[in-house]
Design an enzyme around this catalytic site. Structure first.
Site: not given
Ligand code: NAP
Length: 286
Positions: A171, A239
């Site tokens: 991811k 993030k």
């Protein structure tokens, strides 16, 4: 039909949980801000009291939370998942976090007698609504098999990638590429228009050639309109870049352009655009 829990009803979690309810699963939901449970309850979900109670009362509990801190809080916090898991019940964390966070949660859940699968997703708000996410799983394979029917209501493709941590890494790699692409795209759009080119024509040229992709065609009109309704919050892209750059440090992989992209997204957060769509990074680039 299995009893399913769902923790974290943000932009992604709400439509994902709704798809499970619509598919006929017996779903119990919990969110830190309780008001976000209301539409799901109207749809037929049960109201959970805490992550602990959800994990204790459901065979499989999903989570879709903001970041490593949120994933940590929902699992290890007071009345957290860890206090309710056991007897082979499953916990599937679909949040985008780093591999270390995922491994720490996996270890604790397994030690408590539960089973853990990480399952971050590729795809944004619309694919979450349409049930067409790409689901990147890793961890306990028996849980992957048992959760297949539910996963298939949320995604169009699911992959099993092996040991816990590999889903998180996949991811982060995908989103690191996406963040860098967005910066290049915004810089090109800004440069072209400052040079007197028509923005729509730049988009048309990109779309006709080898650089055509759904992100440019989807976000391009937002750049031209200067309007950035949120599908993927900019703070979450920052993030993801932060976590990818940290993974690069750990593995000794230089990430020059991704580190620079991270700085631009940090600047956009500081400029007040953290909650806008990540395409709003265009504003600080302009
Ligand atoms: P979001 O709208 O910001 O929702 C975040 C969720 O986390 C909310 O339910 C929030 O609860 C909860 N939360 C935050 N801090 C918490 C804490 N300390 N304790 C408990 N709950 C906490 O985010 P999202 O867009 O749905 O994204 C969720 C995850 O999926 C993120 O990891 C993101 O990177 C990833 N993701 C997002 C997209 C996208 O396009 N949006 C696509 C793929 C992956 P409250 O409602 O109380 O704030």
């Amino acid at each position: 039909m299995k009893k399913i829990g769902f923790i974290g009803l943000g932009i992604m979690g709400s439509p994902m949980a709704a798809n499970l309810v619509k598919a006929g699963f017996d779903v119990t939901v919990w969110n830190r801000t309780p008001a976000k449970c209301v539409p799901l309850i109207s749809l037929g979900a049960r109201q959970g009291e805490s992550p602990r109670q959800v994990a204790a009362s459901c065979e499989i509990t999903f989570a879709m939370l903001a970041d490593p801190d949120a994933a940590h809080a929902a699992c290890f916090g007071a009345d957290g998942v860890l206090e309710g898991i056991g007897d082979g019940r499953g916990y599937i964390d679909m949040s985008t976090v780093d591999d270390k966070t995922s491994c720490a949660i996996a270890t604790a859940i397994t030690k408590a007698g539960g089973r853990f699968l990480e399952a971050p997703v590729s795809g944004t708000k619309k694919p979450a609504e349409d049930g067409t996410l790409i689901i990147l799983t890793a961890g306990e394979q028996s849980l992957y098999d048992e959760a297949a029917a539910a996963l298939d209501k949320m995604g169009k493709l699911r992959l099993y990638l092996g040991a816990v941590g590999q889903g998180a890494r996949m991811k982060l790699v995908v989103n690191m590429i996406m963040g860098g692409m967005m910066i290049s795209f915004c810089e090109g759009m800004a440069l072209g228009q400052k040079g007197g080119l028509d923005g729509s024509q730049i988009l048309a040229v990109l779309d006709a050639g080898a650089l055509a992709n759904p992100m440019f065609s989807g976000k391009g009109p937002m750049l031209l309109a200067g309007d950035f309704p949120t599908s993927f919050p900019l703070k979450h892209m920052q993030k993801d870049l932060r976590l990818a750059v940290a993974l690069g440090d750990e593995l000794g992989q230089p990430l020059h352009s991704s580190a620079a992209a991270n700085e631009t997204f940090k600047q956009a957060c500081a400029a007040g655009d953290a909650d806008r769509d990540f395409a709003a990074v265009y504003k600080v680039i302009q």
